[in-house]
Design a protein around this motif. Structure first.
Motif, mmCIF file in Angstrom:
data_model
loop_
_atom_site.group_PDB
_atom_site.id
_atom_site.type_symbol
_atom_site.label_atom_id
_atom_site.label_comp_id
_atom_site.label_asym_id
_atom_site.label_seq_id
_atom_site.Cartn_x
_atom_site.Cartn_y
_atom_site.Cartn_z
ATOM 1 N N VAL A 176 20.700 -28.096 -13.373
ATOM 2 C CA VAL A 176 21.530 -29.214 -13.816
ATOM 3 C C VAL A 176 21.670 -30.263 -12.711
ATOM 4 O O VAL A 176 21.570 -31.473 -12.955
ATOM 5 N N ALA A 177 21.890 -29.782 -11.471
ATOM 6 C CA ALA A 177 22.022 -30.719 -10.349
ATOM 7 C C ALA A 177 20.731 -31.498 -10.128
ATOM 8 O O ALA A 177 20.758 -32.715 -9.868
ATOM 9 N N GLU A 178 19.591 -30.820 -10.239
ATOM 10 C CA GLU A 178 18.312 -31.511 -10.071
ATOM 11 C C GLU A 178 18.087 -32.530 -11.175
ATOM 12 O O GLU A 178 17.571 -33.626 -10.922
ATOM 13 N N ARG A 179 18.479 -32.174 -12.404
ATOM 14 C CA ARG A 179 18.316 -33.122 -13.496
ATOM 15 C C ARG A 179 19.206 -34.351 -13.287
ATOM 16 O O ARG A 179 18.759 -35.497 -13.489
ATOM 17 N N LEU A 180 20.452 -34.120 -12.854
ATOM 18 C CA LEU A 180 21.340 -35.248 -12.585
ATOM 19 C C LEU A 180 20.807 -36.100 -11.447
ATOM 20 O O LEU A 180 20.877 -37.334 -11.488
ATOM 21 N N ARG A 181 20.260 -35.432 -10.415
ATOM 22 C CA ARG A 181 19.695 -36.182 -9.293
ATOM 23 C C ARG A 181 18.502 -37.013 -9.749
ATOM 24 O O ARG A 181 18.318 -38.163 -9.319
ATOM 25 N N THR A 196 18.238 -40.963 -9.591
ATOM 26 C CA THR A 196 17.109 -41.613 -8.928
ATOM 27 C C THR A 196 16.444 -42.621 -9.853
ATOM 28 O O THR A 196 16.088 -43.737 -9.437
ATOM 29 N N ALA A 197 16.277 -42.220 -11.126
ATOM 30 C CA ALA A 197 15.678 -43.141 -12.088
ATOM 31 C C ALA A 197 16.561 -44.365 -12.303
ATOM 32 O O ALA A 197 16.066 -45.497 -12.420
ATOM 33 N N LEU A 198 17.886 -44.138 -12.337
ATOM 34 C CA LEU A 198 18.808 -45.258 -12.506
ATOM 35 C C LEU A 198 18.752 -46.205 -11.310
ATOM 36 O O LEU A 198 18.713 -47.433 -11.474
#
Length: 390
Positions: A166-171, A175-177
């Motif tokens: 979950v943390a990697e997905r949020l990161r 990053t994409a944002l």
């Protein structure tokens, strides 16, 4: 009003029904965890194993929605199962409740349960060995660890992997944002830069065209009209060349030829001569050494825009262009006669001063424009250091 119990997850319903049916099957064929002579089986009746079995299966319905409550009730049911002949399905479902309490419970519960089950495992190993003084006591500790600590440790590992994912997905989303924000800012900055370039390159020529076409239309003099048309044609050709250069820069791969070189301070003399041809009385005074390319372009565009404004707004008189290098700063000063007239000789957009200030600010410099007695003065201080020029 009390909160209604959340609806159980459909997977939890499947687990509860499967565990219950499995336990009923074992009970139906007469398979128990302990024999009738086991001293812990205080209740020898076969039906007694069904009570903790049903309670544990009901707890499975809450394994995801109320994991702590399910584990507490399941623990009581397990103790009750130990007082009967026992059902293997009840024990298996209890291990799942321990696993679910760690995986779906609160962070605090997820940290505490592995420690508690580990302590229970140690006690369940040491106490029988110390009490019976037989190696067989280790089997009780192994069974206790298998039922309590192993599912708790497994739930802790799975939870850590899930939280990491979950943390990697949020990161990745952040990053994409940030990349999208950087892209948007880059596009905005590039649009502003091209708007400045377009204004500075074309405004001078179009202003001259507007002024001389007005003169040609207002004066009934063939020679004056002919001279005005010559100036109009010259500025039209030069403006078209500048537009082609800008289009060549914007169109990637559209032309194998390199676009024309960007203006430098060496082109100020030609810029002044063109302004003189448009009717301005100009004196050029330059005294500078080597200037970084970004500063050269900014200084050239500031002088160009200042001459365009003088052509549109200044009263008759001398226009002075001065460039002087002072320490690590290039001073640019353009003055023109200022006073109340009949209004501008050509319309303006008001973007010229904004563009000049942007150019100076991007280099870490300053620009001021305004009346100075009988003159309109534009003053720019452009740093020549490498850090400011980048």
């Amino acid at each position: 009003m009390a909160d209604r119990l959340p609806r159980p997850h459909r997977d939890d319903v499947r687990i509860a029904v499967g565990g219950l049916l499995g336990g009923l099957f074992l009970w139906g064929v007469g398979l128990y965890s302990r024999g009738p002579d086991d001293p812990m089986a205080l209740v020898d009746a076969g039906w007694a194993v069904l009570v903790p079995l049903v309670i544990t299966a009901g707890c499975e319905l809450m394994r995801r929605t109320r994991p702590r409550t399910a584990l507490l009730i399941g623990t009581v049911a397990l103790v009750a199962d130990l007082l009967t002949r026992g059902n293997l399905a009840t024990i298996v479902m209890f291990t799942d409740l321990v696993y679910a309490a760690v995986l779906y419970g609160s962070p605090g519960a997820a940290r505490r349960i592995p420690w508690i089950t580990g302590l229970i495992t140690v006690i369940g190993t040491v106490w029988p060995v110390a009490a019976w003084r037989k190696p067989e006591g280790l089997l009780i500790g192994a069974f206790t660890g298998l039922v309590t600590f192993t599912p708790a440790a497994t739930g802790w590992i799975v939870r850590n992997h899930r939280d990491t994912a979950v943390a990697e997905r949020l990161r990745a989303e952040q990053t994409a944002l940030l990349a999208e924000m950087d892209r948007t800012q880059a596009v905005t900055a590039e649009r502003a830069r091209m708007a400045r370039e377009l204004h500075d390159m074309v405004a001078n020529h179009l202003s001259a065209i507007a002024i001389h076409s007005t003169a040609a239309l207002s004066l009934d003099d063939p020679r004056t009209s002919k001279d005005a048309l010559a100036v109009i044609r010259e500025n039209s050709v030069e403006g078209l060349a500048e537009m082609r250069r800008l289009i060549g820069i914007l169109r990637e791969g559209g032309n194998d030829r390199e676009p024309a070189a960007v203006p430098t301070l060496d082109g100020l003399a030609a810029l002044v001569e063109g302004a003189r041809a448009n009717g301005l009385d100009i004196r050029l005074d330059t005294d500078h050494g080597r200037v970084p390319a970004p500063v050269e372009l900014a200084a050239y565009r500031i002088v160009q825009e200042s001459l365009t404004n003088a052509l549109k707004h200044a009263r008759p008189g001398r226009v002075t262009v001065t460039l002087a290098q002072r320490d690590d700063v290039l001073d640019v000063r353009v003055t023109s006669p200022y006073g109340h007239g009949d209004g501008p000789r050509a319309p303006g957009s008001g973007a010229g001063l904004v563009g000049m200030r942007e150019r100076a600010t991007l280099l870490g410099g300053t620009l001021a424009a305004g009346p100075d007695g009988a003159l309109w003065a534009v003053r720019a201080a452009l740093p020549l250091t490498e850090g400011a020029a980048e």
